[in-house]
Design a protein around this motif. Structure first.
Motif, short mmCIF file in Angstrom:
data_model
loop_
_atom_site.label_atom_id
_atom_site.label_comp_id
_atom_site.label_asym_id
_atom_site.label_seq_id
_atom_site.Cartn_x
_atom_site.Cartn_y
_atom_site.Cartn_z
N VAL A 126 0.84 -1.20 0.00
CA VAL A 126 0.00 0.00 0.00
C VAL A 126 0.88 1.25 0.00
CG1 VAL A 126 -1.83 1.27 1.17
CG2 VAL A 126 -1.77 -1.23 1.30
N PRO A 127 0.82 2.07 -1.04
CA PRO A 127 1.62 3.30 -1.10
C PRO A 127 0.90 4.42 -0.35
CG PRO A 127 0.44 3.03 -3.14
CD PRO A 127 0.07 1.85 -2.29
N TRP A 128 1.02 4.43 0.96
CA TRP A 128 0.26 5.38 1.76
C TRP A 128 0.54 6.82 1.39
CZ3 TRP A 128 -3.82 3.62 3.97
CH2 TRP A 128 -3.86 2.32 4.47
N ASP A 129 1.78 7.10 1.01
CA ASP A 129 2.10 8.47 0.63
C ASP A 129 1.32 8.91 -0.61
OD1 ASP A 129 3.55 6.56 -0.85
OD2 ASP A 129 5.06 8.05 -1.42
N LEU A 130 1.12 7.98 -1.56
CA LEU A 130 0.35 8.29 -2.76
C LEU A 130 -1.14 8.40 -2.44
CD1 LEU A 130 2.04 6.06 -5.49
CD2 LEU A 130 2.58 8.40 -4.80
N VAL A 131 -1.61 7.57 -1.52
CA VAL A 131 -3.00 7.63 -1.11
C VAL A 131 -3.30 9.01 -0.52
CG1 VAL A 131 -4.74 6.75 0.49
CG2 VAL A 131 -3.25 5.16 -0.73
N VAL A 132 -2.41 9.46 0.37
CA VAL A 132 -2.59 10.78 0.99
C VAL A 132 -2.49 11.89 -0.05
CG1 VAL A 132 -1.62 12.43 2.63
CG2 VAL A 132 -1.78 10.01 3.25
N ARG A 133 -1.52 11.76 -0.96
CA ARG A 133 -1.36 12.77 -2.00
C ARG A 133 -2.60 12.85 -2.88
NH1 ARG A 133 3.35 12.05 -6.35
NH2 ARG A 133 4.51 11.62 -4.41
N ALA A 134 -3.13 11.68 -3.26
CA ALA A 134 -4.33 11.66 -4.10
C ALA A 134 -5.53 12.25 -3.35
CB ALA A 134 -4.64 10.23 -4.53
N LEU A 135 -5.65 11.94 -2.09
CA LEU A 135 -6.77 12.45 -1.31
C LEU A 135 -6.69 13.97 -1.18
CD1 LEU A 135 -9.27 12.00 0.38
CD2 LEU A 135 -7.80 11.59 2.37
N VAL A 136 -5.52 14.47 -0.85
CA VAL A 136 -5.35 15.92 -0.70
C VAL A 136 -5.62 16.63 -2.02
CG1 VAL A 136 -3.67 17.75 -0.26
CG2 VAL A 136 -3.74 15.75 1.24
N GLN A 141 -9.41 19.92 -5.24
CA GLN A 141 -10.27 20.07 -6.41
C GLN A 141 -11.72 20.22 -5.99
OE1 GLN A 141 -9.60 16.90 -9.21
NE2 GLN A 141 -7.38 17.15 -9.15
N PHE A 142 -12.11 19.48 -4.95
CA PHE A 142 -13.48 19.56 -4.43
C PHE A 142 -13.81 20.99 -4.00
CE2 PHE A 142 -15.92 19.71 -0.43
CZ PHE A 142 -17.16 19.28 -0.89
N VAL A 143 -12.90 21.61 -3.27
CA VAL A 143 -13.11 22.99 -2.81
C VAL A 143 -13.19 23.94 -3.99
CG1 VAL A 143 -12.11 24.90 -1.49
CG2 VAL A 143 -12.04 22.57 -0.57
N VAL A 233 -18.50 16.61 -4.85
CA VAL A 233 -17.74 15.43 -4.42
C VAL A 233 -17.78 14.34 -5.49
CG1 VAL A 233 -19.60 14.22 -3.20
CG2 VAL A 233 -17.24 13.94 -2.45
N ASN A 234 -18.89 14.23 -6.21
CA ASN A 234 -18.99 13.24 -7.28
C ASN A 234 -18.03 13.56 -8.41
OD1 ASN A 234 -20.61 11.02 -8.79
ND2 ASN A 234 -20.64 12.75 -10.19
N ASN A 235 -17.87 14.85 -8.73
CA ASN A 235 -17.01 15.25 -9.85
C ASN A 235 -15.53 15.24 -9.51
OD1 ASN A 235 -19.50 15.71 -11.01
ND2 ASN A 235 -18.93 17.68 -11.89
N THR A 236 -15.20 15.09 -8.24
CA THR A 236 -13.79 15.15 -7.84
C THR A 236 -13.36 13.90 -7.07
OG1 THR A 236 -14.44 16.42 -5.86
CG2 THR A 236 -13.74 17.67 -7.79
N VAL A 237 -13.72 13.81 -5.83
CA VAL A 237 -13.22 12.74 -4.96
C VAL A 237 -13.69 11.37 -5.43
CG1 VAL A 237 -13.06 11.89 -2.59
CG2 VAL A 237 -13.20 14.34 -3.02
N GLY A 240 -11.86 10.88 -8.99
CA GLY A 240 -10.41 11.05 -8.97
C GLY A 240 -9.70 10.36 -7.84
N PHE A 241 -10.45 9.88 -6.85
CA PHE A 241 -9.78 9.24 -5.71
C PHE A 241 -10.27 7.82 -5.47
CE2 PHE A 241 -9.62 8.27 -1.12
CZ PHE A 241 -8.26 8.22 -0.97
N VAL A 242 -11.54 7.66 -5.17
CA VAL A 242 -12.05 6.35 -4.78
C VAL A 242 -11.75 5.28 -5.83
CG1 VAL A 242 -14.11 5.03 -4.19
CG2 VAL A 242 -13.85 7.36 -3.36
N GLN A 243 -12.11 5.57 -7.09
CA GLN A 243 -11.93 4.55 -8.11
C GLN A 243 -10.45 4.39 -8.51
OE1 GLN A 243 -14.91 4.51 -11.27
NE2 GLN A 243 -16.21 5.87 -10.07
#
Length: 295
Positions: A126-136, A141-143, A233-237, A240-243
């Protein structure tokens, strides 16, 4: 008697302006359609409400921008909406993986690595650093997209839903608006040619479910703000993140709008369940969000 020509003005502008923007792009090569089309819905709303309809209660109240008090209740609905869309998307991806339609890669996280660190392709764990980067990145983008999401929701679920519920009934209004939202996106699909238009069909079906869900969130909460959050949130997170986090890079060429994500049959089933719960809850509430707006 208040004017009823406002809906025609709104629809004419909301559908006409994006095509003008599309033509501008074709002539100049300047890409403005994505954000400007969303703004055009707000422009259409302002003109139709402020200058044609002219509701006695004011623009903000007539289009469900206000009231937002008690603000804690509105904030709670917005938070619930954010979590709801994340949960629905995660459930859809899980069903995609279980059914083998769009396999998950929980070993190498190949799609995530390809998107955020191609140099790490082929590694496991699990690349946690990439997970965090993608989430941030997606939260940022959500904001940023919240104002654009507001522009659309102000028109579709803030203004038009209030105007059509009185004449058509709640369910017909929700379904018709969802269908219109799907068709409204046609200029975004045209550049891909005839073959690129086929995805518009599953996308429109998705828009119906998506729009009905946003509509019930609007009605249950009494304001458009949860719908704005859900759209953003649908157009971003979600996309761009979950999937991306769980997807298998090798399966990208098999993405089918009828089968994967919230637009796939699994996602539609999940959204349908959420819609049913919200509809029952709203109907059983003490009239919250189901007021009739005469005009």
């Amino acid at each position: 008697m208040r004017s009823r020509g406002d809906v025609g003005v709104f629809l004419g502008m909301a559908f006409g302006l994006p095509w003008l923007l599309w033509g501008f792009e074709q002539v100049t090569g300047v890409r403005v359609l994505f954000w400007a089309a969303m703004v055009s819905v707000a422009v259409a709303t302002w003109v139709a409400v402020r200058y044609v309809w002219r509701p006695a209660e004011g623009v903000a109240a007539a289009t469900s921008i206000t009231p937002v008090r008690p603000w804690r209740r509105t904030a709670a609905w917005c938070g619930f909406t954010f979590v709801l869309f994340l949960a629905m998307s995660a459930a859809a991806v899980a069903l995609n993986a279980v059914t083998g339609v769009y396999p998950a890669d929980l070993d190498g996280f190949s799609a995530l690595r390809d998107a955020y660190a191609p140099g790490t392709a082929g590694r496991s764990g699990v690349p946690w650093d990439l997970v965090v980067r993608a989430l941030v990145a997606n939260l940022m983008q959500f904001v940023l997209i919240l104002p654009l999401a507001f522009c659309e929701e102000w028109g579709w679920r803030g203004y038009l839903l209030n105007r059509w519920r009185d004449r058509l009934g709640t369910w017909p209004a929700l379904i018709l608006i969802g269908t219109l939202c799907g068709v409204w996106h046609l200029p975004f699909f045209v550049p891909a040619g005839v073959d690129g238009l086929w995805p518009l069909l599953p996308f429109t079906v998705f828009c119906v479910f998506f729009g009905v869900l946003l509509g019930w969130l609007r009605l249950a909460s009494g304001s458009i703000w949860p719908a704005v959050v859900g759209h953003a949130v649908n157009n971003t997170v979600v996309f761009g993140f979950v999937q991306v986090v769980v997807a298998d890079k090798a399966a990208e060429d098999r993405i089918d709008g009828w089968l994967t994500g919230l637009s796939g049959w699994q996602g539609l089933l999940i959204m349908g369940m959420a819609i049913a719960v919200l509809a029952v809850r709203t109907r059983r509430s003490s009239g919250v969000g189901v007021e009739s707006r005469q005009g």
